[in-house]
Design a protein around this motif. Structure first.
Motif, PDB file in Angstrom:
ATOM      1  N   LYS A 218       0.837  -1.209   0.000  1.00  0.00           N
ATOM      2  CA  LYS A 218       0.000   0.000   0.000  1.00  0.00           C
ATOM      3  C   LYS A 218       0.868   1.254   0.000  1.00  0.00           C
ATOM      4  CE  LYS A 218      -4.113  -1.923   2.331  1.00  0.00           C
ATOM      5  NZ  LYS A 218      -3.626  -3.310   2.498  1.00  0.00           N
ATOM      6  N   GLN A 288      -1.845   3.573   3.822  1.00  0.00           N
ATOM      7  CA  GLN A 288      -2.998   2.719   3.541  1.00  0.00           C
ATOM      8  C   GLN A 288      -4.315   3.456   3.682  1.00  0.00           C
ATOM      9  OE1 GLN A 288      -3.910  -0.256   6.607  1.00  0.00           O
ATOM     10  NE2 GLN A 288      -2.280   0.649   7.858  1.00  0.00           N
ATOM     11  N   VAL A 294     -10.249   0.745   2.321  1.00  0.00           N
ATOM     12  CA  VAL A 294      -9.631   0.238   3.545  1.00  0.00           C
ATOM     13  C   VAL A 294     -10.561   0.429   4.738  1.00  0.00           C
ATOM     14  CG1 VAL A 294      -7.727   0.639   5.174  1.00  0.00           C
ATOM     15  CG2 VAL A 294      -7.272   0.525   2.720  1.00  0.00           C
ATOM     16  N   ARG A 303      -9.252  -6.960  12.320  1.00  0.00           N
ATOM     17  CA  ARG A 303      -7.814  -6.680  12.302  1.00  0.00           C
ATOM     18  C   ARG A 303      -7.311  -6.213  13.656  1.00  0.00           C
ATOM     19  NH1 ARG A 303      -5.239  -2.012   8.412  1.00  0.00           N
ATOM     20  NH2 ARG A 303      -3.227  -1.780   9.466  1.00  0.00           N
ATOM     21  N   HIS A 456      -2.978  -5.485  -7.634  1.00  0.00           N
ATOM     22  CA  HIS A 456      -3.668  -4.710  -6.601  1.00  0.00           C
ATOM     23  C   HIS A 456      -2.916  -4.827  -5.278  1.00  0.00           C
ATOM     24  CE1 HIS A 456      -6.896  -3.463  -3.851  1.00  0.00           C
ATOM     25  NE2 HIS A 456      -7.465  -2.886  -4.894  1.00  0.00           N
ATOM     26  N   HIS A 457      -2.917  -3.761  -4.497  1.00  0.00           N
ATOM     27  CA  HIS A 457      -2.138  -3.780  -3.255  1.00  0.00           C
ATOM     28  C   HIS A 457      -2.648  -4.803  -2.246  1.00  0.00           C
ATOM     29  CE1 HIS A 457      -5.310  -1.675  -1.076  1.00  0.00           C
ATOM     30  NE2 HIS A 457      -5.288  -0.679  -1.936  1.00  0.00           N
ATOM     31  N   ASP A 458      -3.876  -5.289  -2.405  1.00  0.00           N
ATOM     32  CA  ASP A 458      -4.398  -6.318  -1.509  1.00  0.00           C
ATOM     33  C   ASP A 458      -4.236  -7.731  -2.075  1.00  0.00           C
ATOM     34  OD1 ASP A 458      -5.164  -4.954   0.757  1.00  0.00           O
ATOM     35  OD2 ASP A 458      -7.153  -4.460   0.004  1.00  0.00           O
ATOM     36  N   SER A 459      -3.718  -7.846  -3.284  1.00  0.00           N
ATOM     37  CA  SER A 459      -3.536  -9.167  -3.892  1.00  0.00           C
ATOM     38  C   SER A 459      -2.340  -9.879  -3.272  1.00  0.00           C
ATOM     39  CB  SER A 459      -3.337  -9.032  -5.403  1.00  0.00           C
ATOM     40  OG  SER A 459      -4.469  -8.482  -6.025  1.00  0.00           O
ATOM     41  N   ASN A 491      -7.818  -7.180  -8.541  1.00  0.00           N
ATOM     42  CA  ASN A 491      -8.180  -7.760  -7.253  1.00  0.00           C
ATOM     43  C   ASN A 491      -9.263  -8.824  -7.419  1.00  0.00           C
ATOM     44  OD1 ASN A 491      -7.718  -7.871  -4.483  1.00  0.00           O
ATOM     45  ND2 ASN A 491      -9.473  -6.559  -4.021  1.00  0.00           N
TER      46      ASN A 491
END
Length: 632
Positions: A218, A288, A294, A303, A456-459, A491
């Motif tokens: 991120k 992030q 997010v 989390r 994607h930054h969440d992949s 994603n």
């Protein structure tokens, strides 16, 4: 330099160990471990005066504290008759160095060491060959060493301590997991990791110290946007939105973990905000939180341990979450959107959720060093110790230039050895960085091939690394190699990729920008139906079987190009010029002229991306559309 033994020490399994990473910190730690082992091997050779070692690879002086130019192979010439002893010393020294690092992570007095539970047979994998001086000159020794090393790679040691009561390591399933070290943070203690993976995971904490971390996905994806926000700090609404964002994060995130700094942030950015605490927070912890996605209530609650996996409601309301937490999450989403809106009014593009993995490798480097391949100057390399030393220095300089190019674009280098490169780059800068790193490789070196994957930054980082190396392999399978493999993974899992040549006519990265708004074409708007219609007409344009299995002959080239231009014009519109500067009566005529010019250039670019003799490559079009949509 005659009458010397030639020693080659190679660290095997390097790429696999580095890629077995869940986080960017794992990734960087794996690279630093390999570089540290290589540097230790060089120091071991130089420390023994009896060997009188002359290092060929890497460049002498790179062993201590250098981040670049450190390959996973050491080549040295030592005093005649000392080659086997020198190689064994290096092997034993590296085994001892690894044991020391294990001790730093697990604790030297941990009883598990005495019971052998921390042993890691098969890691590190140190392979070596020694060729005596009697084998001939450096060229003859080199050829023999390469044959021996190739044979050595086929030997495998399967010995491994197995504890059937422990699950396999989730990062490196070839090893069993072990209970976590005592110094492992609480949030890591539930992970099933092997000894090598724990060393990688806690590398920056070894010995009780807290060393420099590594930017997250991120942090890298949002770097370009955050730098632009800080540069425009005094524009209306920007500072206020960041302050609101900070207030919400303070209510949600009590961990107070700062993002590792990106070395490429320019001085004027680090001084933005005039000492405003919100600007300092935005640099250190805002990476992030600029993404509205997010700010998901359930995800953040899980989390930070405010809601269990069962999702049952608590006593404070229907969601079971504290009211202040719920309110802060809702306001945080609004603040991130307000920041994007303020940025848009200041001319900033929204934060891209994507970043790119960049990998590069020199083509046929082994053949080149053996004098059987040709460099970019067209000639073979003279296989002498002096020429190999010169190439080693060239590679070191290339590595330094590549790091500079990556960091200038606010990316970060995982490793740069000169002959190979792995870096993570913000999406908006990735094509330019790929070109810059390619151009650092000049004669007399061979050409370089490249893999570039947007994700994607969440992949999954591990999947992205694997796919990027697959793209590099596909680029090297081109005739003559020297290719660029480029692709993306959304994603959602949607993906596409294509391979083009670096040297086949116009720059390939310019062709890939075919749909990206630039110059006069910035006012062009594309219909979402363009891609579908181009793909539907592909068999008529280039020939071949359609979905029903019916074969079609291709249209004549000129007719097919005209049809493609018609389709593109049909699916484009032109937005009004800024401020309505053009006279109303001239607008329709000027707009049509702009559409025709855009369609003409687009057809030429798409043909450049297609295989020879064709006008359209479906995956190349998908990649170009992705770049238009996601990489502004």
């Amino acid at each position: 330099m005659t009458g010397r033994d030639l020693v080659v020490v190679a660290l095997a399994g390097v790429q696999r160990y580095i890629e077995e990473s869940r986080t960017t910190t794992d990734l960087r730690s794996g690279s630093q471990i390999i570089a540290g082992l290589a540097a230790a091997g060089v120091e071991c050779l130089l420390a023994d005066d009896r060997l009188d070692a002359r290092i060929v690879f890497p460049v002498e002086g790179r062993a201590r504290g250098a981040e670049d130019g450190m390959p996973n192979r050491i080549v040295a010439r030592v005093a005649a008759g000392t080659g086997p002893r020198a190689a064994e010393q290096v092997r034993d020294h590296l085994d001892g160095m690894w044991a020391h690092w294990v001790g730093q992570v697990f604790g030297e007095d941990d009883g598990r060491r005495a019971r052998g539970e921390l042993d890691t047979p098969g890691w590190p994998v140190v392979q070596w060959v020694s060729v005596p001086a009697e084998a001939g000159d450096h060229a003859a020794q080199w050829r023999r060493a390469q044959r021996l090393l190739a044979g050595r790679k086929n030997i495998r040691d399967f010995a491994q301590p197995l504890d059937a009561s422990r699950p396999l390591c989730t990062l490196s399933p070839r090893w069993r997991s072990v209970p976590p070290p005592q110094r492992a943070p609480e949030h890591m203690r539930g992970e099933d990791l092997s000894v090598p993976s724990w060393v990688k995971r806690l590398w920056h904490r070894r010995g009780g110290g807290e060393q420099k971390g590594f930017p997250s996905t991120k942090g890298i994806a949002s770097a370009h946007y955050r730098a632009a926000v800080l540069r425009h700090w005094d524009r209306p609404g920007i500072a206020e939105a960041v302050r609101d964002l900070k207030d919400c994060v303070d209510q949600v995130d009590r961990q107070d973990i700062s993002e590792a700094a990106l070395p490429g942030f320019p001085e004027e950015v680090t001084g933005a905000g005039g000492g405003d605490p919100a600007a300092d927070w935005f640099r250190g912890r805002g990476a992030q939180w600029v993404y509205p996605g997010v700010w998901h209530l359930d995800a953040l609650a899980h989390r930070f341990g405010l809601k269990g996996d069962d999702g049952e409601a608590g006593e404070d309301g229907e969601s079971g979450l504290p009211e202040l937490f719920e309110e802060a999450v809702g306001l945080g989403a609004m603040a991130s959107k307000a920041l994007a809106q303020a940025g848009e009014q200041a001319g900033l593009a929204p934060p891209s959720p994507h970043l790119a993995v960049l990998v590069q490798d020199l083509d046929s480097m082994g053949r080149f060093l053996s004098g059987r391949g040709r460099g970019q100057d067209g000639g073979p390399l003279e296989v002498t110790a002096e020429e190999h030393g010169r190439i080693s220095r060239e590679l070191s300089e290339v590595a330094a230039e590549q790091r500079s190019a990556v960091e200038k674009a606010l990316g970060t280098v995982v490793y740069a050895g000169g002959d190979d490169l792995l870096a993570l780059v913000p999406a908006a800068q990735a094509l330019g960085v790929a070109r810059a790193c390619h151009d650092t490789v000049r004669a007399p070196l061979p050409t370089a091939s490249t893999g570039l994957l947007f994700f994607h930054h969440d992949s999954s980082l591990r999947e992205a690394l694997h796919r990027a190396h697959e793209l590099l392999a596909e680029a090297k399978r081109r005739e003559g190699k020297h290719g660029l493999g480029i692709g993306y993974i959304r994603n959602s899992g949607a993906h596409a990729e294509c391979v083009v040549g670096w040297a086949d006519g116009a720059p390939p990265e310019e062709a890939l920008r075919v749909f990206m708004p630039r110059g006069d074409s910035a006012r062009i708007r594309l219909s979402p139906r363009l891609l579908a219609d181009l793909i539907a007409e592909r068999t008529h344009l280039d020939g071949g079987a359609d979905g029903a299995g019916e074969d079609h002959r291709p249209l004549p080239r000129g007719v097919a190009e005209a049809e493609m231009r018609r389709l593109i014009r049909r699916h484009t519109t032109v937005a009004p010029p800024p401020g309505g500067s053009a006279p109303p009566e001239a607008a329709p005529k000027d707009d049509e002229k702009l559409k025709r010019a855009f369609a003409h250039d687009a057809v030429a670019a798409l043909a450049r991306l297609a295989p020879e003799g064709r006008l359209l490559d479906e995956d190349a079009v998908r990649v170009a559309v992705f770049l238009r949509q996601e990489v502004l």
